[in-house]
Design a protein around this motif. Sequence first.
Motif, PDB file in Angstrom:
ATOM      1  N   LEU A 177     -11.350   8.933  -2.431  1.00  0.00           N
ATOM      2  CA  LEU A 177     -11.155   7.652  -1.757  1.00  0.00           C
ATOM      3  C   LEU A 177      -9.835   7.005  -2.152  1.00  0.00           C
ATOM      4  O   LEU A 177      -9.508   6.882  -3.332  1.00  0.00           O
ATOM      5  N   ILE A 178      -9.093   6.583  -1.149  1.00  0.00           N
ATOM      6  CA  ILE A 178      -7.870   5.800  -1.303  1.00  0.00           C
ATOM      7  C   ILE A 178      -8.213   4.371  -0.885  1.00  0.00           C
ATOM      8  O   ILE A 178      -8.817   4.170   0.174  1.00  0.00           O
ATOM      9  N   ALA A 179      -7.854   3.378  -1.690  1.00  0.00           N
ATOM     10  CA  ALA A 179      -8.318   2.018  -1.370  1.00  0.00           C
ATOM     11  C   ALA A 179      -7.404   0.958  -1.973  1.00  0.00           C
ATOM     12  O   ALA A 179      -6.682   1.195  -2.944  1.00  0.00           O
ATOM     13  N   TYR A 180      -7.467  -0.217  -1.348  1.00  0.00           N
ATOM     14  CA  TYR A 180      -6.891  -1.407  -1.956  1.00  0.00           C
ATOM     15  C   TYR A 180      -7.693  -1.757  -3.204  1.00  0.00           C
ATOM     16  O   TYR A 180      -8.859  -1.371  -3.333  1.00  0.00           O
ATOM     17  N   PRO A 181      -7.132  -2.537  -4.116  1.00  0.00           N
ATOM     18  CA  PRO A 181      -7.915  -3.020  -5.267  1.00  0.00           C
ATOM     19  C   PRO A 181      -8.874  -4.119  -4.829  1.00  0.00           C
ATOM     20  O   PRO A 181      -8.723  -4.689  -3.737  1.00  0.00           O
ATOM     21  N   PRO A 182      -9.884  -4.444  -5.647  1.00  0.00           N
ATOM     22  CA  PRO A 182     -10.741  -5.599  -5.339  1.00  0.00           C
ATOM     23  C   PRO A 182      -9.877  -6.857  -5.265  1.00  0.00           C
ATOM     24  O   PRO A 182      -8.847  -6.934  -5.951  1.00  0.00           O
TER      25      PRO A 182
ATOM     26  N   GLY B  18       1.694   2.020   0.271  1.00  0.00           N
ATOM     27  CA  GLY B  18       1.174   2.872  -0.794  1.00  0.00           C
ATOM     28  C   GLY B  18      -0.043   3.657  -0.344  1.00  0.00           C
ATOM     29  O   GLY B  18      -0.165   4.859  -0.616  1.00  0.00           O
ATOM     30  N   LEU B  19      -0.973   2.989   0.369  1.00  0.00           N
ATOM     31  CA  LEU B  19      -2.144   3.682   0.895  1.00  0.00           C
ATOM     32  C   LEU B  19      -1.732   4.751   1.906  1.00  0.00           C
ATOM     33  O   LEU B  19      -2.261   5.869   1.898  1.00  0.00           O
ATOM     34  N   ARG B  20      -0.804   4.392   2.755  1.00  0.00           N
ATOM     35  CA  ARG B  20      -0.345   5.334   3.781  1.00  0.00           C
ATOM     36  C   ARG B  20       0.286   6.560   3.137  1.00  0.00           C
ATOM     37  O   ARG B  20       0.036   7.702   3.538  1.00  0.00           O
ATOM     38  N   ALA B  21       1.117   6.339   2.120  1.00  0.00           N
ATOM     39  CA  ALA B  21       1.785   7.461   1.460  1.00  0.00           C
ATOM     40  C   ALA B  21       0.771   8.395   0.805  1.00  0.00           C
ATOM     41  O   ALA B  21       0.901   9.625   0.881  1.00  0.00           O
ATOM     42  N   ALA B  22      -0.244   7.819   0.166  1.00  0.00           N
ATOM     43  CA  ALA B  22      -1.259   8.641  -0.487  1.00  0.00           C
ATOM     44  C   ALA B  22      -2.035   9.460   0.532  1.00  0.00           C
ATOM     45  O   ALA B  22      -2.343  10.643   0.301  1.00  0.00           O
ATOM     46  N   ALA B  23      -2.358   8.840   1.658  1.00  0.00           N
ATOM     47  CA  ALA B  23      -3.095   9.558   2.691  1.00  0.00           C
ATOM     48  C   ALA B  23      -2.233  10.642   3.326  1.00  0.00           C
ATOM     49  O   ALA B  23      -2.706  11.753   3.607  1.00  0.00           O
TER      50      ALA B  23
ATOM     51  N   GLY C 280      -6.551  11.986  -0.103  1.00  0.00           N
ATOM     52  CA  GLY C 280      -7.910  11.618   0.220  1.00  0.00           C
ATOM     53  C   GLY C 280      -7.996  10.867   1.531  1.00  0.00           C
ATOM     54  O   GLY C 280      -7.111  10.984   2.393  1.00  0.00           O
ATOM     55  N   VAL C 281      -9.079  10.073   1.671  1.00  0.00           N
ATOM     56  CA  VAL C 281      -9.332   9.325   2.904  1.00  0.00           C
ATOM     57  C   VAL C 281      -9.369   7.840   2.587  1.00  0.00           C
ATOM     58  O   VAL C 281      -9.598   7.424   1.452  1.00  0.00           O
TER      59      VAL C 281
END
Length: 284
Positions: free
Chosen positions: A180-185, A215-220, A225-226
Amino acid sequence: MLDPVWLRTFLTVAETRSFTRAGQRLGLRQSTVSQHVRKLEEATSQQLLLRDTHSVSLTPDGEAMIGFAGTILEDIERALAYFAGPELRGRVRFGASEDFVVGPLPEILREFRRLHPLVDLELTVDLSGVLHEKLRAGELDLVLGKRRAGDETGSPLWTDPLVWVGREGFELEPGAPVPLIAYPPPSITRARALESLQDNGKPWRIVCTSGSLNGLRAAALAGLGVVVFARSLIPAGLVELPAGHGLPDPGEVQFLLTTRSATPRGPTAALSEAIRAEASRLHG
């Protein structure tokens, strides 16, 4: 002197590539359109358009004039608006969710600033949960962000399904925890992703946490991950995972404008109205 009437006529001819269509658009006779262009060429001592019985094209000087004419007309409009009478003044502290910074929102804000040059616009970009906390604390006047479907009160601008997103061709490893790729809380999309996985007994592991959409886009894109996004706000280069990927439905999310005051006035009300009028562009 460059008469703004000549400039507007010239820009319309340049856009339509036709004296006839320009006249129709401006409500002028074709002879008047030709006269305006001729006077502008005389004033500049340059040929701006090449025309024959079949076509109209721009000369290099005509191409240059497009930029000058647009700037001059915009400055005239700003000056007239400034001296026209009571002008909207003041400050609006506006918070926008990270999801919107790479979309049409900057264009909407630029147009607002053009129409209201005396308004100080302070922009804060952050997670929706953080922005709503700032709004409740009195640190912001207006927030454009997400909320869980069904939460709180008020009418949302639109409701969007949440979807699982990854790079083209990405496949989950059978039996392995969901990467899982995600924003922080306190990210809403993160919370919905985790809740849907837990409710459906799906093991998961966080492979990337970033407060930045890029950052999320780059990781995906790297295939780590998703990630869960609203369907209308999937970043460029990423795709919704196809049916049959085995991941649970993360639900829906609502997008809304929230103001600090129940009856906003002045710059806050004006910006709220401007964003509502362009809501279809934001999730188009």
